[in-house]
Design a protein around this motif. Structure first.
Motif, PDB file in Angstrom:
ATOM      1  N   GLU A 268      -3.565   4.080   5.270  1.00  0.00           N
ATOM      2  CA  GLU A 268      -4.871   3.878   5.576  1.00  0.00           C
ATOM      3  C   GLU A 268      -5.264   2.072   5.356  1.00  0.00           C
ATOM      4  OE1 GLU A 268      -6.932   6.566   3.311  1.00  0.00           O
ATOM      5  OE2 GLU A 268      -6.344   8.356   4.367  1.00  0.00           O
ATOM      6  N   GLU A 269      -4.353   1.902   4.364  1.00  0.00           N
ATOM      7  CA  GLU A 269      -4.563   0.230   4.048  1.00  0.00           C
ATOM      8  C   GLU A 269      -3.637  -0.378   4.715  1.00  0.00           C
ATOM      9  OE1 GLU A 269      -5.380  -1.214  -0.082  1.00  0.00           O
ATOM     10  OE2 GLU A 269      -4.737   1.318  -0.704  1.00  0.00           O
ATOM     11  N   GLU A 270      -3.949  -1.590   5.158  1.00  0.00           N
ATOM     12  CA  GLU A 270      -3.097  -2.302   5.967  1.00  0.00           C
ATOM     13  C   GLU A 270      -3.360  -3.904   5.463  1.00  0.00           C
ATOM     14  OE1 GLU A 270      -3.000  -2.483  10.301  1.00  0.00           O
ATOM     15  OE2 GLU A 270      -3.494  -0.437  10.301  1.00  0.00           O
ATOM     16  N   TRP A 271      -2.174  -4.448   4.694  1.00  0.00           N
ATOM     17  CA  TRP A 271      -2.033  -5.685   4.193  1.00  0.00           C
ATOM     18  C   TRP A 271      -0.614  -5.909   3.893  1.00  0.00           C
ATOM     19  CZ3 TRP A 271      -0.414  -5.330  -0.973  1.00  0.00           C
ATOM     20  CH2 TRP A 271      -0.933  -4.195  -1.718  1.00  0.00           C
TER      21      TRP A 271
ATOM     22  N   PRO B  44       0.914  -1.224  -0.002  1.00  0.00           N
ATOM     23  CA  PRO B  44       0.113   0.168  -0.032  1.00  0.00           C
ATOM     24  C   PRO B  44       0.768   1.203   0.113  1.00  0.00           C
ATOM     25  CG  PRO B  44      -0.005  -1.005   2.094  1.00  0.00           C
ATOM     26  CD  PRO B  44       0.849  -1.942   1.144  1.00  0.00           C
TER      27      PRO B  44
END
Length: 137
Positions: A30-33, A26
């Protein structure tokens, strides 16, 4: 549009002939992967694939060479070097500055029609064969 980061190497750099990997993650917090790691590829294929992946999405792709160590001593040497750098904050800062100076941000303007064409499956497989031949010779 995302961001592509890679090493800015001279044309005769030995690392250019190594296998390269792509790590995609990411671009924002804000994105968590977990990042996705792909490869190995030849450098040109890795760059083209990474550019195609980040062209239309808010992603970061890091394209970097693999270090195909063949002995425990080589791996331990890299580990020792990393530990020494971490023990001395000045060395760590200097190493980070040097590393960042070698990275180039490939944040290009892309046409709306179609951006960079990634290599075909056959081209990538031919690259795999060339990498395998290098690693086994």
């Amino acid at each position: 549009m995302g961001t592509l980061v890679t090493l800015d190497l001279p044309a005769d750099a030995p690392a250019l002939t190594l296998p390269w990997i792509i790590t995609v993650g990411p671009l924002n917090d804000e994105e968590e992967w977990e990042p996705v790691v792909c490869g190995p590829y030849e450098r040109a294929h890795a760059l083209a694939l990474a550019e195609a992946v980040v062209a239309d999405e808010e992603l970061m792709a890091v394209v970097e060479p693999l270090q195909p160590h063949v002995t425990v001593d080589q791996i331990q040497g890299d580990i020792a070097a990393s530990r020494m750098a971490a023990e001395n904050e000045d060395l760590e800062t200097a190493a980070l500055d040097a590393e960042l100076a070698g990275f180039e941000d490939h944040d290009h303007d892309h046409d709306d029609d179609h951006t960079h064409e990634p290599p075909s499956v056959d081209e990538i497989r031919a690259g795999f064969a060339r990498i395998a031949a290098k690693l086994t010779n």
